[in-house]
Scaffold this motif. Structure first.
Motif, PDB file in Angstrom:
ATOM      1  N   GLU A   1       0.813  -1.118   0.152  1.00 30.62           N
ATOM      2  CA  GLU A   1       0.126  -0.005   0.231  1.00 30.62           C
ATOM      3  C   GLU A   1       0.814   1.224  -0.137  1.00 30.62           C
ATOM      4  OE1 GLU A   1      -2.432  -0.185   3.575  1.00 30.62           O
ATOM      5  OE2 GLU A   1      -3.431  -2.050   3.000  1.00 30.62           O
ATOM      6  N   PRO A   2       0.633   2.275  -0.840  1.00 30.08           N
ATOM      7  CA  PRO A   2      -0.447   2.068  -2.103  1.00 30.08           C
ATOM      8  C   PRO A   2       0.100   1.104  -2.959  1.00 30.08           C
ATOM      9  CG  PRO A   2       0.966   4.168  -2.169  1.00 30.08           C
ATOM     10  CD  PRO A   2       1.316   3.562  -0.853  1.00 30.08           C
ATOM     11  N   ILE A   3      -1.046   0.855  -3.900  1.00 31.35           N
ATOM     12  CA  ILE A   3      -0.441  -0.440  -4.795  1.00 31.35           C
ATOM     13  C   ILE A   3       0.280   0.427  -6.260  1.00 31.35           C
ATOM     14  CG2 ILE A   3      -2.591  -1.441  -4.240  1.00 31.35           C
ATOM     15  CD1 ILE A   3      -3.832  -0.470  -7.032  1.00 31.35           C
ATOM     16  N   HIS A   4       0.435   1.507  -6.134  1.00 31.31           N
ATOM     17  CA  HIS A   4       1.425   2.271  -7.193  1.00 31.31           C
ATOM     18  C   HIS A   4       2.638   2.606  -6.595  1.00 31.31           C
ATOM     19  CE1 HIS A   4      -0.949   5.488  -5.336  1.00 31.31           C
ATOM     20  NE2 HIS A   4       0.105   6.168  -5.245  1.00 31.31           N
ATOM     21  N   GLU A   5       3.558   2.865  -7.551  1.00 35.09           N
ATOM     22  CA  GLU A   5       4.738   3.400  -7.174  1.00 35.09           C
ATOM     23  C   GLU A   5       4.978   4.767  -6.290  1.00 35.09           C
ATOM     24  OE1 GLU A   5       9.091   4.843  -9.115  1.00 35.09           O
ATOM     25  OE2 GLU A   5       7.464   3.365 -10.354  1.00 35.09           O
ATOM     26  N   LEU A   6       5.778   4.704  -5.364  1.00 33.90           N
ATOM     27  CA  LEU A   6       5.683   5.761  -4.501  1.00 33.90           C
ATOM     28  C   LEU A   6       6.168   7.168  -5.041  1.00 33.90           C
ATOM     29  CD1 LEU A   6       7.093   4.136  -1.202  1.00 33.90           C
ATOM     30  CD2 LEU A   6       4.824   4.332  -2.229  1.00 33.90           C
ATOM     31  N   LEU A   7       5.622   8.144  -4.969  1.00 32.90           N
ATOM     32  CA  LEU A   7       6.060   9.487  -5.813  1.00 32.90           C
ATOM     33  C   LEU A   7       5.846  10.606  -4.759  1.00 32.90           C
ATOM     34  CD1 LEU A   7       4.623   9.138  -9.338  1.00 32.90           C
ATOM     35  CD2 LEU A   7       7.170   8.744  -8.384  1.00 32.90           C
ATOM     36  N   THR A   8       4.904  10.630  -3.961  1.00 32.25           N
ATOM     37  CA  THR A   8       4.400  11.774  -3.299  1.00 32.25           C
ATOM     38  C   THR A   8       4.431  11.599  -1.754  1.00 32.25           C
ATOM     39  OG1 THR A   8       2.168  11.027  -2.689  1.00 32.25           O
ATOM     40  CG2 THR A   8       2.662  12.212  -4.895  1.00 32.25           C
ATOM     41  N   LEU A   9       4.443  12.639  -0.692  1.00 36.41           N
ATOM     42  CA  LEU A   9       4.730  12.622   0.666  1.00 36.41           C
ATOM     43  C   LEU A   9       3.660  11.667   1.298  1.00 36.41           C
ATOM     44  CD1 LEU A   9       5.955  13.429   3.110  1.00 36.41           C
ATOM     45  CD2 LEU A   9       4.444  15.396   3.247  1.00 36.41           C
ATOM     46  N   ALA A  10       2.634  11.570   0.645  1.00 35.49           N
ATOM     47  CA  ALA A  10       1.292  11.052   1.064  1.00 35.49           C
ATOM     48  C   ALA A  10       1.467   9.276   0.588  1.00 35.49           C
ATOM     49  CB  ALA A  10       0.038  11.254   0.527  1.00 35.49           C
ATOM     50  N   ASP A  11       2.209   9.289  -0.508  1.00 35.59           N
ATOM     51  CA  ASP A  11       2.793   7.645  -0.819  1.00 35.59           C
ATOM     52  C   ASP A  11       3.703   7.052   0.339  1.00 35.59           C
ATOM     53  OD1 ASP A  11       1.007   7.891  -3.071  1.00 35.59           O
ATOM     54  OD2 ASP A  11       2.790   8.341  -4.367  1.00 35.59           O
ATOM     55  N   TYR A  12       4.810   7.856   0.522  1.00 30.39           N
ATOM     56  CA  TYR A  12       5.865   7.309   1.178  1.00 30.39           C
ATOM     57  C   TYR A  12       5.404   7.126   2.578  1.00 30.39           C
ATOM     58  CZ  TYR A  12       9.263   8.128  -2.437  1.00 30.39           C
ATOM     59  OH  TYR A  12       9.911   7.762  -3.541  1.00 30.39           O
ATOM     60  N   ARG A  13       4.451   7.961   3.196  1.00 28.99           N
ATOM     61  CA  ARG A  13       4.039   7.968   4.529  1.00 28.99           C
ATOM     62  C   ARG A  13       3.167   6.733   4.545  1.00 28.99           C
ATOM     63  NH1 ARG A  13       1.736  13.964   5.605  1.00 28.99           N
ATOM     64  NH2 ARG A  13       3.561  14.914   7.038  1.00 28.99           N
ATOM     65  N   MET A  14       2.430   6.376   3.452  1.00 21.58           N
ATOM     66  CA  MET A  14       1.423   5.304   3.736  1.00 21.58           C
ATOM     67  C   MET A  14       2.193   3.825   3.728  1.00 21.58           C
ATOM     68  SD  MET A  14      -1.606   4.053   0.850  1.00 21.58           S
ATOM     69  CE  MET A  14      -2.672   5.448   1.227  1.00 21.58           C
ATOM     70  N   ARG A  15       3.380   3.918   2.775  1.00 22.93           N
ATOM     71  CA  ARG A  15       4.327   2.897   2.816  1.00 22.93           C
ATOM     72  C   ARG A  15       4.831   2.355   4.164  1.00 22.93           C
ATOM     73  NH1 ARG A  15       6.091  -0.058  -1.792  1.00 22.93           N
ATOM     74  NH2 ARG A  15       4.146   0.862  -2.375  1.00 22.93           N
ATOM     75  N   TYR A  16       5.406   3.496   4.783  1.00 24.38           N
ATOM     76  CA  TYR A  16       6.088   3.372   6.093  1.00 24.38           C
ATOM     77  C   TYR A  16       4.834   2.769   7.192  1.00 24.38           C
ATOM     78  CZ  TYR A  16      10.320   5.609   5.301  1.00 24.38           C
ATOM     79  OH  TYR A  16      11.822   5.791   4.676  1.00 24.38           O
TER      80      TYR A  16
END
Length: 594
Positions: free
Chosen positions: A212-227
């Motif tokens: 999660e997210p299922i897409h590649e990490l690009l934004t601050l929100a993406d990186y936070r969700m993966r952590y």
């Protein structure tokens, strides 16, 4: 996508406290740890916030002799601007002997994470800590400060490459069982940035570990969700609750094969790389218990830790702050497939190429020059040893299995010419059955020149490595380099080009990312052949996931490699038959059996 922010915005946010720690140095008066949350206008309500929790656990890190960073994240289930969080640090697990406590506010701007630099602690002591918010308490964590003065023993663990979809974190569960470690070094790739279906995701769905997210990490929100997903893992939480970590990032905290101004896994259509990098750095500092070298500058993570008079540990950044772009073998191949060796050697030995950057390199030279500790230890990301292999292997003209077999046949053939009586009957029969495989083409593959197999490692920055090793030699350092990144375990003697031994390298296997057993199809029986192929290589494990424990005394530094039987199931055992130990004695700089 979230709104892009500039480098100036990032520096301003860092100075304001994005990912920064609150200082705690003593006991404060009674505080109300059950105070309500702030409403949308910033006023405090007295109604409890249902669902506030510490579901992402707790952590400690960057221990010093008098302080340790403690971390948590509070999860509100309704929309609020800020939350009040208090903390306690005590000498006992029952919290009857409080040492320091306090409270602070956290907001969505820092992903509701909390970092406290808990000071006023005694050296070489075990402490317990916890957090409270809105009537809810976190789990209890255990941490340890660093020793001072004359120290008889330091014991560290090292890990690298914890890839969520690749497998379970059994390795972390094993480390959490250790009671006598001073700290754990995380040498990078704490998370991976790939999308669902990307690298090492083949069994993710079956294991319930789709990213999660299922897409590649690009934004601050993406990186936070993966952590956040990683920190929901039960083994990860147990690990963090039991031991302080000393982390550095590698490339996958941002994107594969990151360098100063870009990455292999970043394309122009994905936006400005600088924005992506700054978003990744902010999330890293929010979610990891780390303090920067300079407060307000979250790009600078190289820093030192003193374990009394025994060990000086220097954590490096060989990835972001200064690294020039990696070389690519494809740029040296002619249209006819020929390899321009002279151009390649000129570039790989270019004195202007750097992994560390001038400022960090001068800092490290200063540390090595002024240190009086018995052992100088570098905690860093990529292999430092000279890992040159036959070009036919690197270009995959032949597999390691076939190369090893052909090399063995050639060895027997040569031995048969010199002294046939030295061969056993079984060896003679084997040679008779296989000698026809030594064709002209096969011999050409065996005799291909050796070149570095990984240009993303120190082999791609040979001049700077030589200067670093020469600096250690000049200062009579007992140098031990701890490395990650490759997903496999290695042990190297480190030598100058002139041949003088300078130090040793212990490199750790991965927590879960696959190694050469997957992408080169190697097997345990190939490992002795690999050791024979690489001049300064003394040990390797090419097939198992695991960790290292490194024990320092005034006389020796001993590395022990330990491995789990699998990361594809929660049911596993430790592979005692694969366990291995090597050591270096003080003032020798060469590896021997322990």
């Amino acid at each position: 996508m979230s709104k892009p922010f500039s480098r100036r915005d990032f520096i301003r946010m860092s100075a304001m406290g994005a990912g920064a720690a609150v200082l705690s140095i003593g006991l404060m008066g009674c505080n109300d740890s059950s105070s309500g949350p702030a409403n949308k206008k910033g006023a405090t309500t007295n109604e409890p916030l249902i669902g506030v929790g510490f579901q992402h656990g707790i952590a400690s890190g960057d221990p010093l002799s008098d302080r340790v960073i403690i971390w948590t994240k509070v999860t509100p289930k309704t929309t609020v601007d800020k939350l009040t969080v208090s903390w306690e640090v005590a000498e006992d697990e029952g919290f009857t002997k409080l040492v320091t406590n306090g409270e602070t506010e956290t907001t969505a701007d820092r992903d509701f994470t909390v970092k406290v630099d808990a000071g006023g602690l005694s050296a070489n002591a075990t402490y317990y800590y916890r957090f409270h918010s809105n009537g809810v308490s976190s789990a209890i964590g255990r941490m340890r400060t660093l020793p001072e003065g004359s120290v008889a023993m330091v014991k560290l663990a090292a890990i690298s490459c914890s890839n969520y979809p690749a497998g379970y974190f059994n390795v972390l569960a094993e480390i959490a069982k250790q009671d006598d470690l001073n700290a754990v070094l995380h040498l990078g790739d704490y998370i991976y940035e790939y999308a669902d279906g990307g690298y090492a995701s083949e069994e993710a769905k079956a294991m319930g570990r789709v990213v999660e997210p299922i897409h590649e990490l690009l934004t601050l929100a993406d990186y936070r969700m993966r952590y956040a997903q990683y920190r929901l893992d039960a083994d990860m939480q147990l690990f963090h609750s039991r031991l302080p970590i000393i982390p550095v990032w590698d490339d996958h905290e941002i994107a594969n094969d990151t360098w100063r101004e870009g990455a292999e896994n970043h394309q122009s259509e994905e936006g400005e790389f600088e924005q992506r990098k700054m978003a990744a750095i902010q999330a890293y500092f929010e979610w990891l218990p780390i303090r920067p070298l300079v407060e307000g500058n979250n790009e600078t993570i190289y820093r030192s830790f003193k374990f009394g008079d025994l060990v000086d540990l220097h954590m490096l950044d060989t990835r972001l702050i200064g690294r020039d772009q990696q070389l690519d073998y494809a740029n040296y191949l002619g249209a006819d497939g020929s390899f321009n060796a002279s151009a390649f050697m000129a570039d790989v030995g270019d004195p202007n190429r750097t992994m560390m950057g001038a400022e960090q390199f001068e800092w490290l030279k200063g540390q090595l020059t002024t240190s009086v500790a018995t052992w100088q230890v570098l905690g860093q990301q990529t292999l430092m040893g000279n890992m040159s292999l036959p070009a036919s292997l690197i270009t995959q003209q032949i597999s390691l299995n076939d190369f090893s077999e052909l090399a063995y046949i050639a060895q027997l053939a040569q031995q048969a010419q010199v002294d046939p009586s030295s061969l056993t009957a079984a060896q003679l029969l084997f040679l008779e059955a296989n000698q026809q495989r030594l064709t002209a083409d096969a011999m050409q593959l065996l005799q291909s020149p050796k070149i570095p197999y990984n240009l993303d490692a120190w082999d791609g920055y040979a001049y700077e490595r030589e200067v670093l090793l020469a600096t250690a030699k000049q200062n009579n350092a007992n140098l031990v380099v701890l490395s990650g990144d490759t997903h496999n375990a290695w042990a190297n003697d480190l030598r100058l080009r002139s041949g003088g031994h300078v130090g040793v390298e212990f490199a750790v296997a991965s927590v879960s990312s696959p190694g050469m057993e997957v992408y080169l199809g190697v097997k345990p029986e190939n490992e002795p052949g690999m050791v024979q192929l690489v001049d300064d290589l003394k040990y390797t494990n090419l097939t198992n996931r695991g960790y290292m424990m490194i024990t320092f005394t005034p006389d020796t530094a001993v590395s022990e490699w330990l491995y789990c039987s699998t990361v594809k199931s929660k049911q596993y055992e430790m592979l005692t038959d694969r366990q291995h130990r090597l050591m270096v004695k003080v003032n020798t700089n060469t590896l021997i059996s322990a």
